[in-house]
Motif scaffolding. Sequence first.
Motif, short mmCIF file in Angstrom:
data_model
loop_
_atom_site.label_atom_id
_atom_site.label_comp_id
_atom_site.label_asym_id
_atom_site.label_seq_id
_atom_site.Cartn_x
_atom_site.Cartn_y
_atom_site.Cartn_z
N VAL A 120 0.89 -1.26 -0.07
CA VAL A 120 0.04 -0.13 0.05
C VAL A 120 0.92 1.37 -0.06
CG1 VAL A 120 -1.64 1.30 1.45
CG2 VAL A 120 -1.90 -1.07 1.12
N VAL A 180 -5.55 3.86 -4.27
CA VAL A 180 -5.50 2.47 -3.43
C VAL A 180 -6.70 2.24 -2.62
CG1 VAL A 180 -4.25 1.05 -1.89
CG2 VAL A 180 -3.19 2.63 -3.33
N VAL A 205 -5.99 5.91 1.84
CA VAL A 205 -6.54 5.02 0.96
C VAL A 205 -8.19 5.09 1.15
CG1 VAL A 205 -4.69 3.39 1.55
CG2 VAL A 205 -6.49 3.28 2.80
#
Length: 333
Positions: free
Chosen positions: A17, A27, A41
Motif C-alpha cells: 500500500v 488505493v 486509502v
Amino acid sequence: MKLLMLGGTEFVGRAVVEAALARGWEVTVFHRGRHAAPAGVTSLIGDRTTGPDGLAALATGSWDAVVDTWSAAPSAVRDVARLLADRVGRYAYVSSRSVYAWPAAAGLDEDGPLVEGSADDGDVPYAEAKRGGELAATAAFGADRTLLVRAGLILGPYENVGRLPWWLGRIARGGPILAPGPASLSVQYVDVRDLAEWTLDAVAAGLSGPYNLVSPPGHVTMGDLLDACVRATGSDAELRWTEPEALVEAGAAPWSELPVWLPPGEMYDAMHCADVSRALAAGLRCRSAAETVADTWAWLESVGGTAPQRPDRPQVGLSPEREAEVLAALAKG
C-alpha cells in the motif's frame, strides 16, 4: 493505476500500500478493521472468512489490479477471485516458495515440482494453502492475468513474525551472543519493500505466471546481517561465531531458536538456494542488509521496541536461559 489491496494494514500488505501510494496510485484497502488502514486509502471493511456476507463491501467497484497475501484456506481466495474476475484487470497473489515439493533442491527454479493443492480446500497446512491459493486465483482470472509471487523469507519494517526484530532486540542488549556460523554463510531473503516495488512493477508491466522472489545467492551472508544489527543498534555485543556442527550438537534449533539461520544441508538448500534469475530479469532490485536492518531498527524504536506478533505464528528466538544453556554446552565441548 487503481489498486485493490486485500489486507493492507500489516507487514507485506502495508508495504504494498505504501509503495502504491508513493507512486500516486489510487488505493482501496479491504480489511477486517482490526488495525487502522494507512492514511490516503479508501477503506472497505469485511471478513472473507465469514462467507458471501463478509465480501459485501466488494460487491461493486472496479480496479486495474488486486494484490492478495492470504495464507489460510484457499477457498477464501477462490471466493474473492470469482467475485472480482470481471471487475479487476490482474490478480497478484503473494504466494510462497513453500509450494515446491519437499525437498526443494538447491538451484530450483519456477518449473520445479509442486505440492498438491485445491482451490476448494478449507484449513490445510501452509504449503498446501498457498498452492491452493495459486490455483484459486488462476482459475478465476486465467493464467495470463495472474501473477504468482513466490516469496521466500521476508524481512524488513513492520515484520510481525519476529525474526529480524528478535536479532535486533537481542543484539541491542549486548554481551556475548551466540552467532550461528559460518559468518560467510549465504542467506536468501527479500526486503518487504523490494517485494512490494517489484510486485507493483510486475503488475504495471502485465507480467503473469510464477516468480521466485528472494535475493540472489551471495547477496547477503549471516555475517552481513548480524554485523549490520550491531552497527544499527550501537551495541557492545560480542558475536561468538560458532560452526554449524557444534550448534547442532549443543541442541540449538535452527530457524526457530536461531531465526534466519539454517546449517548446510537439505533444509538450507530449500530455503537459501533458490534460482531467482527470472525475477532478476524482470527487474528485481535488492537493497543491502545494512539498509534493511537500519530501517527495521528505526521502525522498532518508533513502536517502543516491541514488534507486533502474528497470532498464528510461534514466537522465535532463544530465551536468555536457553542461550546461556547453549553457550555453556559449547564451552564444555
